[in-house]
Write a protein that holds these residues in place. Structure first.
Motif, PDB file in Angstrom:
ATOM      1  N   GLN A 107      16.269  33.712  -3.193  1.00 53.81           N
ATOM      2  CA  GLN A 107      16.322  32.844  -2.009  1.00 53.81           C
ATOM      3  C   GLN A 107      15.367  31.664  -2.160  1.00 53.81           C
ATOM      4  O   GLN A 107      15.682  30.548  -1.773  1.00 53.81           O
ATOM      5  N   ALA A 108      14.207  31.907  -2.772  1.00 52.98           N
ATOM      6  CA  ALA A 108      13.234  30.834  -2.990  1.00 52.98           C
ATOM      7  C   ALA A 108      13.753  29.823  -3.993  1.00 52.98           C
ATOM      8  O   ALA A 108      13.543  28.617  -3.857  1.00 52.98           O
ATOM      9  N   LEU A 109      14.439  30.312  -5.002  1.00 51.24           N
ATOM     10  CA  LEU A 109      14.987  29.403  -5.998  1.00 51.24           C
ATOM     11  C   LEU A 109      16.045  28.473  -5.404  1.00 51.24           C
ATOM     12  O   LEU A 109      16.191  27.330  -5.829  1.00 51.24           O
ATOM     13  N   LYS A 110      16.782  28.966  -4.388  1.00 50.53           N
ATOM     14  CA  LYS A 110      17.834  28.138  -3.790  1.00 50.53           C
ATOM     15  C   LYS A 110      17.259  26.904  -3.082  1.00 50.53           C
ATOM     16  O   LYS A 110      17.937  25.886  -2.948  1.00 50.53           O
ATOM     17  N   MET A 111      16.024  26.981  -2.636  1.00 46.63           N
ATOM     18  CA  MET A 111      15.454  25.889  -1.861  1.00 46.63           C
ATOM     19  C   MET A 111      15.134  24.666  -2.711  1.00 46.63           C
ATOM     20  O   MET A 111      15.112  23.537  -2.210  1.00 46.63           O
ATOM     21  N   LYS A 112      14.877  24.865  -4.012  1.00 48.11           N
ATOM     22  CA  LYS A 112      14.615  23.743  -4.917  1.00 48.11           C
ATOM     23  C   LYS A 112      13.569  22.791  -4.328  1.00 48.11           C
ATOM     24  O   LYS A 112      13.803  21.607  -4.131  1.00 48.11           O
ATOM     25  N   VAL A 113      12.416  23.336  -4.034  1.00 43.96           N
ATOM     26  CA  VAL A 113      11.374  22.557  -3.385  1.00 43.96           C
ATOM     27  C   VAL A 113      10.766  21.505  -4.301  1.00 43.96           C
ATOM     28  O   VAL A 113      10.032  20.625  -3.853  1.00 43.96           O
ATOM     29  N   ASP A 114      11.058  21.582  -5.610  1.00 42.88           N
ATOM     30  CA  ASP A 114      10.471  20.621  -6.525  1.00 42.88           C
ATOM     31  C   ASP A 114      11.200  19.280  -6.512  1.00 42.88           C
ATOM     32  O   ASP A 114      10.701  18.297  -7.031  1.00 42.88           O
ATOM     33  N   SER A 115      12.370  19.230  -5.934  1.00 45.71           N
ATOM     34  CA  SER A 115      13.133  17.982  -5.882  1.00 45.71           C
ATOM     35  C   SER A 115      12.701  17.139  -4.683  1.00 45.71           C
ATOM     36  O   SER A 115      12.163  17.651  -3.710  1.00 45.71           O
ATOM     37  N   GLN A 116      12.944  15.821  -4.780  1.00 45.45           N
ATOM     38  CA  GLN A 116      12.562  14.904  -3.725  1.00 45.45           C
ATOM     39  C   GLN A 116      13.671  14.816  -2.672  1.00 45.45           C
ATOM     40  O   GLN A 116      14.841  14.742  -3.001  1.00 45.45           O
ATOM     41  N   TYR A 117      13.243  14.779  -1.395  1.00 48.10           N
ATOM     42  CA  TYR A 117      14.200  14.634  -0.299  1.00 48.10           C
ATOM     43  C   TYR A 117      13.447  14.101   0.930  1.00 48.10           C
ATOM     44  O   TYR A 117      12.229  14.210   1.023  1.00 48.10           O
ATOM     45  N   LYS A 118      14.192  13.554   1.836  1.00 49.66           N
ATOM     46  CA  LYS A 118      13.611  12.981   3.040  1.00 49.66           C
ATOM     47  C   LYS A 118      13.477  14.058   4.103  1.00 49.66           C
ATOM     48  O   LYS A 118      14.429  14.781   4.382  1.00 49.66           O
ATOM     49  N   LYS A 119      12.292  14.139   4.692  1.00 48.70           N
ATOM     50  CA  LYS A 119      12.019  15.180   5.686  1.00 48.70           C
ATOM     51  C   LYS A 119      12.759  14.877   7.000  1.00 48.70           C
ATOM     52  O   LYS A 119      12.979  13.733   7.368  1.00 48.70           O
ATOM     53  N   PHE A 120      13.153  15.954   7.676  1.00 51.54           N
ATOM     54  CA  PHE A 120      13.871  15.797   8.943  1.00 51.54           C
ATOM     55  C   PHE A 120      12.984  15.136  10.000  1.00 51.54           C
ATOM     56  O   PHE A 120      13.425  14.256  10.736  1.00 51.54           O
ATOM     57  N   TYR A 121      11.726  15.573  10.064  1.00 53.74           N
ATOM     58  CA  TYR A 121      10.795  15.034  11.056  1.00 53.74           C
ATOM     59  C   TYR A 121      10.005  13.885  10.422  1.00 53.74           C
ATOM     60  O   TYR A 121       8.960  14.074   9.802  1.00 53.74           O
ATOM     61  N   GLU A 122      10.546  12.691  10.636  1.00 53.29           N
ATOM     62  CA  GLU A 122       9.921  11.496  10.053  1.00 53.29           C
ATOM     63  C   GLU A 122       8.768  10.975  10.901  1.00 53.29           C
ATOM     64  O   GLU A 122       7.895  10.269  10.401  1.00 53.29           O
ATOM     65  N   GLY A 123       8.800  11.278  12.186  1.00 51.43           N
ATOM     66  CA  GLY A 123       7.757  10.783  13.087  1.00 51.43           C
ATOM     67  C   GLY A 123       8.187   9.517  13.830  1.00 51.43           C
ATOM     68  O   GLY A 123       9.013   8.742  13.360  1.00 51.43           O
TER      69      GLY A 123
END
Length: 473
Positions: free
Chosen positions: A345-361
């Motif tokens: 399940q942790a591998l599916k998240m691919k946290v090492d890749s770049q992406y835009k966060k949902f909560y931008e502020g």
């Protein structure tokens, strides 16, 4: 009775008669014929009586008696001899006799009357001087009174004009502030993947983001013990604020609202997260909010991509499975490319890749908006020339400019650390501007009795909401 005796008695009777006549004249003169001198004033008339004195009366009587005597004496003294000692029948020419006899008496009467005239003139001068000084004093009093009245009237007129000018200046500034508020809303823009939101659409988007973040934080925070999330010092502070302001809410629920609003306000990009960490350092347990922030950063902005679908999967996980997964990913955050030992399940998240966060502020949108709105109500509340009813009328006019979503954001902001100065924790220099929301019922128009479970009455018991009136119908 001899002729001489009769003459003597006649003279005595005449003198006595004139004396009685003087007494009678004096009495009736004082009773029925006073001379009045009237002088009008602004409000009343002053009456002054001029009475003849006893001296004046008797001098007039003596003068009259002498004049009368001047007519009697010639008759008496030109008659045939009265007695042997009084025989004036042979005293020369009758005209000389009469003139010689009458002139002394007439002259004496003239002297008396002339003296009396001078005396009366003297009294009249005294009376006129007395009246003049009295009139002068009255004029002075009337002048001072009129001057004082004019001064008071002038001060009232001046104060009224000054108040009118101040009111015009206030209204000019106030309506200019309303114009700026409208411009702040008009200038709001938010670019999505498909279109651009404007004005109130942006406010609604921010509100929806808060509700979503509130639910995400609440799902992650399942403990019933405040100490698991809030440090003791902040617990003490919240309880003090709650006690002073009659707030009835669970501390964990209050913390969840504060955390969610801070995340929506600052966002979870690098700069926003840095600010949030500093804010949370003195309020919440580091272990808790570090992992919470990491969990929320996994939520991507692109809701149509695969990453968002994977987020929804972990969002639906039970907490007994979710917390270990987040712990696993959090411990691997320093070297996310190292995937050895990670669960499927942790591998599916691919946290090492770049992406835009949902909560931008939305700090650059909301910061200016709330600062200006607060200054508007502070401007109304601190005006010393307005009574409370007038202040409420202007505040109500400004409140009418706020949409339901704006009032909802104002409510949320006011119960968090970012906006508590509106109601609960005004600084000493701003103590007069405390309780602005309650004083002017700024969130009166919120629908229902709660905001997705956040009850208004838990924080604002004294506000009479429109929903209350609808229930009572």
């Amino acid at each position: 009775m001899t002729t001489s005796t009769l003459i003597a008695l006649s003279i005595f009777a005449s003198v006595f008669f004139f004396l009685l006549l003087g007494v009678a004249v004096k009495y009736f003169y004082n009773k029925t014929n006073p001379e009045e001198i009237k002088e009008s004033t602004t409000e009343e008339s002053t009456k002054v009586k001029v009475n003849l004195t006893w001296k004046s009366i008797y001098l007039i009587i003596i003068a009259a008696f002498l004049i009368c005597l001047s007519f009697v004496i010639p008759i008496i003294l030109t008659r045939p001899r009265i007695t042997k000692s009084f025989d004036f029948s042979q005293t020369g020419q009758i005209g000389d006799t009469i003139g010689g006899l009458m002139n002394p008496f007439i002259a004496l009467a003239g002297v008396i009357v002339t003296g009396l005239a001078f005396y009366m003139q003297y009294k009249a001068n005294q009376l006129q001087r007395t009246f003049f000084y009295k009139q002068l004093e009255e004029d002075k009093t009337n002048f001072n009174t009129e001057l004082e009245n004019n001064r008071e009237q002038f001060e009232k007129q001046f104060q009224a004009q000054e108040n009118q000018i101040k009111l015009q200046q206030f209204e000019s500034s106030f309506f200019e502030m309303i114009r700026f508020h409208r411009e702040n809303i008009t200038e709001l823009r938010y670019h999505t993947q498909t279109n651009t939101l404007e004005n109130q659409q942006v406010i609604q988007l921010i509100f929806n983001e808060f509700i979503e973040c509130y639910r995400d934080v609440k799902k992650f925070s399942n403990s019933k013990n405040p100490n698991d999330y809030i440090i003791p010092k902040h617990i003490k502070k919240l309880r003090k604020i709650s006690s002073l302001n009659n707030i009835n809410i669970d501390l964990i629920e209050w913390a969840v609202i504060d955390i969610a609003w801070s995340i929506v306000f600052y966002g979870l990009e690098t700069e926003g997260e840095s600010v949030i960490r500093k804010l949370f350092l003195r309020k919440y347990n580091r272990k808790y909010y570090y992992r919470l922030l990491y969990y929320l950063k996994l939520k991507p902005k692109n809701i149509k991509g695969k990453r968002y679908k994977r987020w929804l999967e972990i969002r639906k996980m039970k907490l007994k499975d979710l917390h270990p997964l987040i712990e696993e990913l959090y411990l691997n955050r320093i070297h996310p490319q190292n995937i050895n030992g990670l669960s499927q399940q942790a591998l599916k998240m691919k946290v090492d890749s770049q992406y835009k966060k949902f909560y931008e502020g939305h700090q650059f949108r909301l910061g200016h908006y709330f600062r200006h709105l607060f200054q508007c109500y502070k401007f109304i509340n601190s005006n010393t020339n307005l009574v409370d009813d007038k202040k409420y009328d202007y505040a109500k006019l400004l409140r009418a400019q706020l949409s339901t979503y704006e009032q909802a954001l104002l409510f949320i902001n006011s119960i968090t650390s970012l906006g508590m100065k509106w109601e609960f924790t005004a600084e000493k220099s701003e103590i007069l501007n405390k309780n602005l929301i309650t004083r002017y019922h700024l969130i009166k128009n919120l629908p229902n009795d709660n905001l997705y479970g956040i009850e208004y009455k838990s924080f604002y018991k004294s506000i009479k909401f429109e929903f209350d009136d609808q229930i009572n119908l």
